[in-house]
Motif scaffolding. Structure first.
Motif, mmCIF file in Angstrom:
data_model
loop_
_atom_site.group_PDB
_atom_site.id
_atom_site.type_symbol
_atom_site.label_atom_id
_atom_site.label_comp_id
_atom_site.label_asym_id
_atom_site.label_seq_id
_atom_site.Cartn_x
_atom_site.Cartn_y
_atom_site.Cartn_z
ATOM 1 N N TYR A 222 0.736 -1.323 -0.004
ATOM 2 C CA TYR A 222 -0.031 -0.115 -0.043
ATOM 3 C C TYR A 222 0.896 1.203 0.028
ATOM 4 O O TYR A 222 0.345 2.276 -0.675
ATOM 5 C CB TYR A 222 -1.076 0.118 1.198
ATOM 6 N N ARG A 223 1.960 1.123 0.532
ATOM 7 C CA ARG A 223 2.917 2.499 0.420
ATOM 8 C C ARG A 223 3.407 2.513 -0.702
ATOM 9 O O ARG A 223 3.797 3.275 -1.277
ATOM 10 C CB ARG A 223 4.082 2.213 1.539
ATOM 11 N N LEU A 225 1.642 1.933 -3.507
ATOM 12 C CA LEU A 225 0.441 2.246 -4.340
ATOM 13 C C LEU A 225 0.400 3.947 -4.014
ATOM 14 O O LEU A 225 0.013 4.498 -5.049
ATOM 15 C CB LEU A 225 -0.922 1.782 -3.968
ATOM 16 N N LEU A 226 0.687 4.234 -2.767
ATOM 17 C CA LEU A 226 0.880 5.744 -2.408
ATOM 18 C C LEU A 226 1.741 6.359 -3.434
ATOM 19 O O LEU A 226 1.770 7.455 -4.160
ATOM 20 C CB LEU A 226 1.162 6.182 -1.036
ATOM 21 N N LEU A 227 3.076 5.737 -3.502
ATOM 22 C CA LEU A 227 3.984 6.219 -4.404
ATOM 23 C C LEU A 227 3.633 6.354 -5.849
ATOM 24 O O LEU A 227 3.896 7.409 -6.481
ATOM 25 C CB LEU A 227 5.343 5.512 -4.035
ATOM 26 N N ALA A 228 2.627 5.201 -6.287
ATOM 27 C CA ALA A 228 2.305 5.426 -7.568
ATOM 28 C C ALA A 228 1.275 6.471 -8.076
ATOM 29 O O ALA A 228 1.376 7.115 -8.804
ATOM 30 C CB ALA A 228 1.702 3.865 -7.906
ATOM 31 N N ALA A 229 0.535 6.561 -6.849
ATOM 32 C CA ALA A 229 -0.168 7.646 -7.071
ATOM 33 C C ALA A 229 0.373 8.972 -7.096
ATOM 34 O O ALA A 229 -0.163 9.997 -7.918
ATOM 35 C CB ALA A 229 -1.575 7.640 -5.748
ATOM 36 N N LEU A 230 1.332 9.279 -6.321
ATOM 37 C CA LEU A 230 1.950 10.648 -6.317
ATOM 38 C C LEU A 230 2.628 10.758 -7.737
ATOM 39 O O LEU A 230 3.001 11.900 -8.163
ATOM 40 C CB LEU A 230 3.042 10.360 -5.337
#
Length: 420
Positions: A222-223, A225-230
Protein backbone atom coordinates in the motif's frame (compact mmCIF):
# COMPACT_ATOMS: atom_id res chain seq x y z
CA UNK A 1 37.05 6.98 -26.83
CA UNK A 2 36.97 4.03 -29.26
CA UNK A 3 38.18 1.62 -26.57
CA UNK A 4 35.51 2.89 -24.18
CA UNK A 5 32.82 2.47 -26.84
CA UNK A 6 34.06 -1.05 -27.63
CA UNK A 7 34.00 -1.92 -23.93
CA UNK A 8 30.40 -0.71 -23.64
CA UNK A 9 29.34 -2.73 -26.70
CA UNK A 10 31.08 -5.82 -25.29
CA UNK A 11 29.31 -5.31 -21.97
CA UNK A 12 25.96 -5.15 -23.76
CA UNK A 13 26.74 -8.32 -25.77
CA UNK A 14 27.48 -10.16 -22.53
CA UNK A 15 23.87 -9.67 -21.44
CA UNK A 16 21.37 -12.52 -22.08
CA UNK A 17 19.64 -12.69 -25.48
CA UNK A 18 16.22 -11.72 -24.13
CA UNK A 19 17.74 -8.73 -22.31
CA UNK A 20 19.27 -7.51 -25.60
CA UNK A 21 16.13 -8.14 -27.67
CA UNK A 22 13.97 -6.28 -25.15
CA UNK A 23 16.32 -3.28 -25.18
CA UNK A 24 16.45 -3.21 -28.99
CA UNK A 25 12.66 -3.59 -29.32
CA UNK A 26 12.11 -0.66 -26.99
CA UNK A 27 14.86 1.27 -28.78
CA UNK A 28 13.02 0.98 -32.12
CA UNK A 29 9.65 1.83 -30.59
CA UNK A 30 11.27 4.81 -28.85
CA UNK A 31 11.18 6.62 -32.21
CA UNK A 32 7.39 6.58 -31.92
CA UNK A 33 7.13 7.80 -28.32
CA UNK A 34 8.03 11.49 -28.91
CA UNK A 35 5.41 11.63 -31.67
CA UNK A 36 2.75 10.20 -29.38
CA UNK A 37 3.79 12.24 -26.35
CA UNK A 38 4.31 15.60 -28.03
CA UNK A 39 2.84 15.98 -31.48
CA UNK A 40 -0.53 14.29 -30.98
CA UNK A 41 -1.16 16.74 -28.13
CA UNK A 42 0.13 19.54 -30.39
CA UNK A 43 -2.29 18.42 -33.12
CA UNK A 44 -5.22 18.65 -30.68
CA UNK A 45 -3.97 22.04 -29.47
CA UNK A 46 -3.54 23.37 -33.03
CA UNK A 47 -6.95 22.13 -34.15
CA UNK A 48 -8.92 23.28 -31.10
CA UNK A 49 -6.74 25.85 -29.27
CA UNK A 50 -8.28 24.40 -26.12
CA UNK A 51 -5.94 23.05 -23.38
CA UNK A 52 -8.91 21.39 -21.69
CA UNK A 53 -9.44 19.17 -24.74
CA UNK A 54 -5.76 18.17 -24.58
CA UNK A 55 -6.17 17.17 -20.93
CA UNK A 56 -9.44 15.33 -21.70
CA UNK A 57 -7.58 13.42 -24.44
CA UNK A 58 -4.87 12.53 -21.94
CA UNK A 59 -7.44 11.48 -19.34
CA UNK A 60 -9.18 9.11 -21.78
CA UNK A 61 -5.78 7.59 -22.53
CA UNK A 62 -5.20 7.03 -18.83
CA UNK A 63 -8.67 5.52 -18.48
CA UNK A 64 -7.96 3.01 -21.24
CA UNK A 65 -4.65 1.88 -19.73
CA UNK A 66 -5.84 0.11 -16.52
CA UNK A 67 -8.80 -1.45 -18.36
CA UNK A 68 -6.40 -2.90 -20.93
CA UNK A 69 -4.01 -4.07 -18.21
CA UNK A 70 -6.93 -6.10 -16.84
CA UNK A 71 -7.87 -7.41 -20.29
CA UNK A 72 -4.23 -8.29 -20.96
CA UNK A 73 -4.17 -10.50 -17.88
CA UNK A 74 -6.98 -12.66 -19.30
CA UNK A 75 -5.57 -12.66 -22.84
CA UNK A 76 -2.22 -14.00 -21.59
CA UNK A 77 -4.08 -17.29 -21.07
CA UNK A 78 -4.70 -17.52 -24.83
CA UNK A 79 -2.00 -15.53 -26.62
CA UNK A 80 1.79 -15.36 -26.49
CA UNK A 81 3.12 -12.30 -24.67
CA UNK A 82 5.06 -11.27 -27.81
CA UNK A 83 1.79 -11.04 -29.75
CA UNK A 84 0.12 -8.82 -27.15
CA UNK A 85 3.26 -6.70 -26.85
CA UNK A 86 3.26 -6.17 -30.63
CA UNK A 87 -0.47 -5.36 -30.70
CA UNK A 88 0.16 -2.63 -28.14
CA UNK A 89 2.79 -1.02 -30.35
CA UNK A 90 0.64 -1.28 -33.50
CA UNK A 91 -2.42 0.27 -31.82
CA UNK A 92 -0.54 3.54 -31.30
CA UNK A 93 -0.52 4.03 -35.07
CA UNK A 94 -4.21 3.05 -35.26
CA UNK A 95 -5.08 5.70 -32.66
CA UNK A 96 -3.27 8.37 -34.63
CA UNK A 97 -5.14 7.32 -37.78
CA UNK A 98 -8.45 7.73 -35.93
CA UNK A 99 -7.39 11.20 -34.76
CA UNK A 100 -6.30 12.30 -38.26
CA UNK A 101 -9.56 11.05 -39.80
CA UNK A 102 -11.72 13.31 -37.62
CA UNK A 103 -13.17 16.26 -39.55
CA UNK A 104 -13.84 18.15 -36.33
CA UNK A 105 -12.23 17.50 -32.97
CA UNK A 106 -15.30 17.00 -30.82
CA UNK A 107 -15.08 15.35 -27.42
CA UNK A 108 -16.46 12.02 -28.69
CA UNK A 109 -13.83 11.75 -31.41
CA UNK A 110 -11.05 12.77 -29.04
CA UNK A 111 -12.29 10.20 -26.51
CA UNK A 112 -12.30 7.43 -29.15
CA UNK A 113 -8.74 8.22 -30.21
CA UNK A 114 -7.69 8.56 -26.56
CA UNK A 115 -9.18 5.24 -25.49
CA UNK A 116 -7.48 3.50 -28.44
CA UNK A 117 -4.17 5.05 -27.46
CA UNK A 118 -4.86 3.98 -23.89
CA UNK A 119 -5.31 0.40 -25.11
CA UNK A 120 -2.02 0.72 -26.98
CA UNK A 121 -0.23 1.88 -23.84
CA UNK A 122 -2.02 -0.77 -21.77
CA UNK A 123 -0.86 -3.69 -23.91
CA UNK A 124 2.59 -2.17 -24.38
CA UNK A 125 3.37 -1.29 -20.78
CA UNK A 126 1.70 -4.32 -19.16
CA UNK A 127 3.87 -6.68 -21.18
CA UNK A 128 6.94 -4.46 -21.27
CA UNK A 129 6.90 -4.11 -17.47
CA UNK A 130 6.54 -7.84 -16.97
CA UNK A 131 9.33 -8.63 -19.45
CA UNK A 132 11.63 -6.02 -17.91
CA UNK A 133 10.92 -7.53 -14.50
CA UNK A 134 11.54 -11.06 -15.77
CA UNK A 135 14.65 -10.26 -17.86
CA UNK A 136 16.50 -8.20 -15.23
CA UNK A 137 17.53 -8.50 -11.60
CA UNK A 138 18.28 -5.99 -8.88
CA UNK A 139 21.94 -5.99 -9.87
CA UNK A 140 21.52 -4.97 -13.52
CA UNK A 141 18.33 -2.88 -13.43
CA UNK A 142 20.18 0.41 -13.04
CA UNK A 143 22.20 -0.53 -16.14
CA UNK A 144 19.07 -1.59 -18.05
CA UNK A 145 17.19 1.64 -17.33
CA UNK A 146 20.31 3.77 -17.75
CA UNK A 147 20.86 2.22 -21.20
CA UNK A 148 17.23 2.65 -22.23
CA UNK A 149 17.11 6.20 -20.94
CA UNK A 150 20.35 7.05 -22.79
CA UNK A 151 18.87 5.96 -26.12
CA UNK A 152 15.46 7.48 -25.37
CA UNK A 153 17.03 10.85 -24.66
CA UNK A 154 19.18 10.78 -27.80
CA UNK A 155 16.07 9.97 -29.83
CA UNK A 156 14.29 12.79 -28.00
CA UNK A 157 16.87 15.10 -29.61
CA UNK A 158 16.57 13.89 -33.18
CA UNK A 159 12.90 12.99 -33.63
CA UNK A 160 11.13 16.07 -32.22
CA UNK A 161 13.24 18.61 -34.10
CA UNK A 162 12.96 16.69 -37.39
CA UNK A 163 9.22 16.15 -37.14
CA UNK A 164 8.53 19.61 -35.74
CA UNK A 165 10.25 21.38 -38.62
CA UNK A 166 8.85 18.91 -41.16
CA UNK A 167 5.31 19.80 -40.06
CA UNK A 168 6.03 23.51 -39.93
CA UNK A 169 7.86 23.51 -43.28
CA UNK A 170 4.86 21.78 -44.86
CA UNK A 171 2.68 24.67 -43.70
CA UNK A 172 5.12 27.40 -44.76
CA UNK A 173 5.65 25.88 -48.21
CA UNK A 174 1.97 26.27 -48.93
CA UNK A 175 1.22 22.67 -48.15
CA UNK A 176 -1.36 21.31 -45.79
CA UNK A 177 -0.21 20.93 -42.17
CA UNK A 178 -2.81 18.18 -41.74
CA UNK A 179 -1.18 16.26 -44.62
CA UNK A 180 2.19 16.53 -42.87
CA UNK A 181 0.64 15.03 -39.74
CA UNK A 182 -0.78 12.18 -41.86
CA UNK A 183 2.67 11.44 -43.32
CA UNK A 184 4.08 11.29 -39.79
CA UNK A 185 1.28 8.86 -38.87
CA UNK A 186 2.31 6.61 -41.78
CA UNK A 187 5.92 6.64 -40.57
CA UNK A 188 4.74 5.71 -37.08
CA UNK A 189 2.97 2.67 -38.55
CA UNK A 190 6.18 1.53 -40.30
CA UNK A 191 8.25 1.89 -37.11
CA UNK A 192 5.74 -0.10 -35.05
CA UNK A 193 5.98 -2.94 -37.58
CA UNK A 194 9.80 -2.96 -37.28
CA UNK A 195 9.59 -2.99 -33.48
CA UNK A 196 7.17 -5.93 -33.63
CA UNK A 197 9.55 -7.88 -35.87
CA UNK A 198 12.40 -7.33 -33.40
CA UNK A 199 10.17 -8.39 -30.49
CA UNK A 200 9.54 -11.79 -32.09
CA UNK A 201 13.28 -12.53 -32.12
CA UNK A 202 13.19 -13.00 -28.34
CA UNK A 203 12.35 -16.18 -26.48
CA UNK A 204 9.89 -14.61 -24.09
CA UNK A 205 7.56 -16.71 -21.98
CA UNK A 206 4.19 -15.82 -20.54
CA UNK A 207 3.92 -15.43 -16.78
CA UNK A 208 2.89 -18.53 -14.88
CA UNK A 209 -0.89 -18.49 -15.10
CA UNK A 210 -2.25 -18.06 -11.65
CA UNK A 211 -4.81 -15.76 -10.14
CA UNK A 212 -3.85 -12.14 -10.83
CA UNK A 213 -6.73 -10.14 -9.32
CA UNK A 214 -6.40 -9.45 -5.59
CA UNK A 215 -7.91 -6.86 -3.30
CA UNK A 216 -5.83 -7.48 -0.17
CA UNK A 217 -2.06 -7.09 -0.07
CA UNK A 218 0.78 -6.89 2.41
CA UNK A 219 0.86 -3.43 4.10
CA UNK A 220 4.19 -2.81 2.35
CA UNK A 221 2.38 -2.78 -1.01
CA UNK A 222 0.00 0.00 0.00
CA UNK A 223 2.97 2.32 0.51
CA UNK A 224 4.04 1.44 -3.04
CA UNK A 225 0.55 2.33 -4.27
CA UNK A 226 0.83 5.72 -2.52
CA UNK A 227 4.10 6.33 -4.35
CA UNK A 228 2.40 5.29 -7.60
CA UNK A 229 -0.47 7.73 -7.02
CA UNK A 230 1.99 10.56 -6.35
CA UNK A 231 3.83 9.70 -9.55
CA UNK A 232 0.56 9.60 -11.50
CA UNK A 233 -0.27 13.16 -10.40
CA UNK A 234 2.38 14.60 -12.70
CA UNK A 235 2.41 12.13 -15.57
CA UNK A 236 -0.13 13.98 -17.69
CA UNK A 237 1.76 17.25 -17.26
CA UNK A 238 5.12 15.66 -18.07
CA UNK A 239 3.66 14.58 -21.40
CA UNK A 240 1.26 17.33 -22.47
CA UNK A 241 2.52 20.49 -20.73
CA UNK A 242 5.33 21.21 -23.24
CA UNK A 243 2.95 20.92 -26.20
CA UNK A 244 0.24 23.03 -24.56
CA UNK A 245 2.65 25.75 -23.46
CA UNK A 246 4.56 26.07 -26.74
CA UNK A 247 1.48 25.90 -28.96
CA UNK A 248 -0.19 28.52 -26.74
CA UNK A 249 2.81 30.87 -26.40
CA UNK A 250 4.61 30.27 -29.72
CA UNK A 251 2.13 28.38 -31.89
CA UNK A 252 4.75 26.51 -33.95
CA UNK A 253 5.59 22.81 -34.16
CA UNK A 254 9.14 23.67 -35.23
CA UNK A 255 9.71 25.60 -32.02
CA UNK A 256 8.13 22.71 -30.10
CA UNK A 257 10.49 20.19 -31.68
CA UNK A 258 13.56 22.37 -31.21
CA UNK A 259 12.73 23.14 -27.59
CA UNK A 260 12.25 19.45 -26.89
CA UNK A 261 15.64 18.69 -28.41
CA UNK A 262 17.71 21.43 -26.75
CA UNK A 263 19.82 20.03 -23.94
CA UNK A 264 18.71 16.42 -24.47
CA UNK A 265 22.18 15.22 -25.52
CA UNK A 266 23.64 16.42 -22.23
CA UNK A 267 20.76 14.78 -20.37
CA UNK A 268 21.37 11.51 -22.27
CA UNK A 269 25.01 11.39 -21.24
CA UNK A 270 24.10 12.20 -17.64
CA UNK A 271 21.47 9.45 -17.58
CA UNK A 272 23.76 6.80 -19.04
CA UNK A 273 26.55 7.67 -16.60
CA UNK A 274 24.07 7.64 -13.70
CA UNK A 275 22.70 4.26 -14.80
CA UNK A 276 26.19 2.73 -15.11
CA UNK A 277 27.71 4.28 -12.01
CA UNK A 278 24.91 4.19 -9.43
CA UNK A 279 23.94 1.31 -7.20
CA UNK A 280 20.64 0.47 -5.48
CA UNK A 281 21.70 2.56 -2.47
CA UNK A 282 21.75 5.70 -4.65
CA UNK A 283 18.17 5.44 -5.90
CA UNK A 284 16.64 7.75 -3.30
CA UNK A 285 19.17 10.48 -4.12
CA UNK A 286 18.52 10.16 -7.86
CA UNK A 287 14.76 10.20 -7.23
CA UNK A 288 14.98 13.31 -5.03
CA UNK A 289 17.06 15.22 -7.61
CA UNK A 290 14.48 14.39 -10.29
CA UNK A 291 11.63 15.68 -8.12
CA UNK A 292 13.50 18.90 -7.30
CA UNK A 293 14.19 19.49 -11.01
CA UNK A 294 10.49 19.05 -11.79
CA UNK A 295 9.54 21.49 -9.03
CA UNK A 296 12.03 24.08 -10.31
CA UNK A 297 10.59 23.65 -13.83
CA UNK A 298 7.07 24.28 -12.52
CA UNK A 299 8.09 27.38 -10.53
CA UNK A 300 9.99 28.91 -13.48
CA UNK A 301 7.04 28.32 -15.81
CA UNK A 302 4.59 29.87 -13.35
CA UNK A 303 6.74 32.92 -12.68
CA UNK A 304 7.72 33.74 -16.27
CA UNK A 305 4.98 32.18 -18.41
CA UNK A 306 6.60 33.27 -21.67
CA UNK A 307 8.82 31.79 -24.38
CA UNK A 308 11.93 31.93 -22.16
CA UNK A 309 10.03 30.26 -19.33
CA UNK A 310 8.91 27.44 -21.63
CA UNK A 311 12.48 26.76 -22.78
CA UNK A 312 13.77 26.66 -19.19
CA UNK A 313 10.79 24.56 -18.15
CA UNK A 314 11.61 21.96 -20.79
CA UNK A 315 15.34 21.94 -20.00
CA UNK A 316 14.64 21.07 -16.37
CA UNK A 317 11.99 18.58 -17.47
CA UNK A 318 14.46 16.82 -19.79
CA UNK A 319 16.63 16.07 -16.76
CA UNK A 320 13.79 15.42 -14.29
CA UNK A 321 11.80 12.85 -16.26
CA UNK A 322 14.58 10.30 -16.93
CA UNK A 323 15.97 10.69 -13.41
CA UNK A 324 12.55 9.90 -11.96
CA UNK A 325 12.12 6.86 -14.22
CA UNK A 326 15.65 5.65 -13.57
CA UNK A 327 14.99 5.53 -9.83
CA UNK A 328 11.28 4.69 -9.74
CA UNK A 329 11.14 1.53 -11.86
CA UNK A 330 13.90 -0.35 -9.99
CA UNK A 331 12.20 0.58 -6.70
CA UNK A 332 8.87 -0.71 -8.00
CA UNK A 333 10.34 -3.94 -9.37
CA UNK A 334 12.28 -4.61 -6.18
CA UNK A 335 9.03 -4.33 -4.20
CA UNK A 336 7.30 -6.73 -6.62
CA UNK A 337 10.21 -9.20 -6.45
CA UNK A 338 10.06 -9.22 -2.68
CA UNK A 339 6.29 -9.47 -2.24
CA UNK A 340 5.60 -11.94 -5.06
CA UNK A 341 7.87 -14.45 -3.30
CA UNK A 342 6.59 -13.63 0.16
CA UNK A 343 2.89 -13.82 -0.82
CA UNK A 344 3.42 -16.49 -3.52
CA UNK A 345 1.56 -14.51 -6.19
CA UNK A 346 1.96 -13.87 -9.89
CA UNK A 347 4.12 -10.79 -10.58
CA UNK A 348 1.48 -9.58 -13.03
CA UNK A 349 -0.97 -9.23 -10.13
CA UNK A 350 1.23 -6.46 -8.72
CA UNK A 351 1.80 -4.84 -12.12
CA UNK A 352 -1.99 -4.70 -12.65
CA UNK A 353 -2.70 -3.34 -9.17
CA UNK A 354 0.10 -0.79 -9.51
CA UNK A 355 -1.64 0.61 -12.58
CA UNK A 356 -4.71 1.30 -10.44
CA UNK A 357 -2.56 3.40 -8.11
CA UNK A 358 -1.16 5.34 -11.06
CA UNK A 359 -4.66 5.95 -12.42
CA UNK A 360 -5.85 7.51 -9.16
CA UNK A 361 -2.99 10.01 -9.35
CA UNK A 362 -3.48 10.66 -13.08
CA UNK A 363 -7.19 11.31 -12.59
CA UNK A 364 -6.57 13.73 -9.70
CA UNK A 365 -3.86 15.54 -11.68
CA UNK A 366 -6.06 15.95 -14.75
CA UNK A 367 -9.06 16.93 -12.60
CA UNK A 368 -6.95 19.63 -10.89
CA UNK A 369 -6.11 21.17 -14.27
CA UNK A 370 -9.70 20.99 -15.57
CA UNK A 371 -11.10 22.47 -12.34
CA UNK A 372 -8.66 25.42 -12.41
CA UNK A 373 -9.40 26.03 -16.10
CA UNK A 374 -13.16 25.84 -15.47
CA UNK A 375 -13.30 28.13 -12.42
CA UNK A 376 -10.52 30.53 -13.41
CA UNK A 377 -8.99 30.33 -16.91
CA UNK A 378 -6.85 28.19 -19.20
CA UNK A 379 -3.87 30.45 -18.53
CA UNK A 380 -4.32 30.18 -14.77
CA UNK A 381 -4.40 26.37 -15.04
CA UNK A 382 -1.31 26.27 -17.27
CA UNK A 383 0.61 28.45 -14.80
CA UNK A 384 -0.42 27.09 -11.43
CA UNK A 385 -1.74 23.53 -11.75
CA UNK A 386 1.79 22.27 -12.47
CA UNK A 387 3.16 24.09 -9.41
CA UNK A 388 0.50 22.56 -7.15
CA UNK A 389 1.23 19.07 -8.48
CA UNK A 390 5.01 19.55 -8.22
CA UNK A 391 4.86 20.49 -4.54
CA UNK A 392 2.54 17.57 -3.79
CA UNK A 393 5.00 15.27 -5.54
CA UNK A 394 7.82 16.27 -3.21
CA UNK A 395 6.11 14.07 -0.61
CA UNK A 396 7.29 11.15 -2.76
CA UNK A 397 10.79 11.57 -1.32
CA UNK A 398 9.61 10.63 2.18
CA UNK A 399 7.40 7.81 0.90
CA UNK A 400 10.26 6.35 -1.17
CA UNK A 401 12.67 6.63 1.76
CA UNK A 402 10.32 4.68 4.02
CA UNK A 403 9.64 2.18 1.24
CA UNK A 404 13.34 1.44 0.73
CA UNK A 405 13.98 1.14 4.47
CA UNK A 406 11.04 -1.22 4.98
CA UNK A 407 12.19 -3.28 1.98
CA UNK A 408 15.57 -3.86 3.61
CA UNK A 409 13.86 -4.89 6.84
CA UNK A 410 11.66 -7.42 5.00
CA UNK A 411 14.68 -8.85 3.17
CA UNK A 412 16.49 -9.38 6.45
CA UNK A 413 13.37 -10.96 7.93
CA UNK A 414 13.05 -13.35 4.97
CA UNK A 415 16.74 -14.25 5.23
CA UNK A 416 16.43 -15.04 8.94
CA UNK A 417 13.32 -17.18 8.42
CA UNK A 418 14.67 -19.07 5.38
CA UNK A 419 15.40 -22.68 6.40
CA UNK A 420 18.98 -23.85 5.88
Amino acid sequence: MFRKLSAEISHFKQQPLNFRVLVLTNLIYAFVLPVIDIFVAAYVMRSSNDPVKVVVYQLTIYTGIPLTFLLNGFLLNRFNIKTLYSVGMMLSAVSMMIMMSLKTLDLMGIAAAGLTMGMSFGFYWANRDYLALAMTNDGNRNYYYGLETFFYTIIAVVVPVMIGWFIEYGGRAGGDVQSAYRIVTGLVFVVTVLASVMCFRGHFHNPVQRRFIFFKFHPYWYRMLLLAALKGLAQGFLVTAPAMLIMRLLGQEGALGTAQSVGAIVAAIIMYVVGRATQPKHRLTVFAIGLVCFTLAAIINGMLFNATGVILFMLFLLVAKPLLDLAYFPIQFNVIDLLSKRENRNEFAYILNHEAGLYVGRFLGAATFIALAWYYSDEFALRYAIIIIAFLQLASIFVAKRLLKQGEELKKDDLINTPL
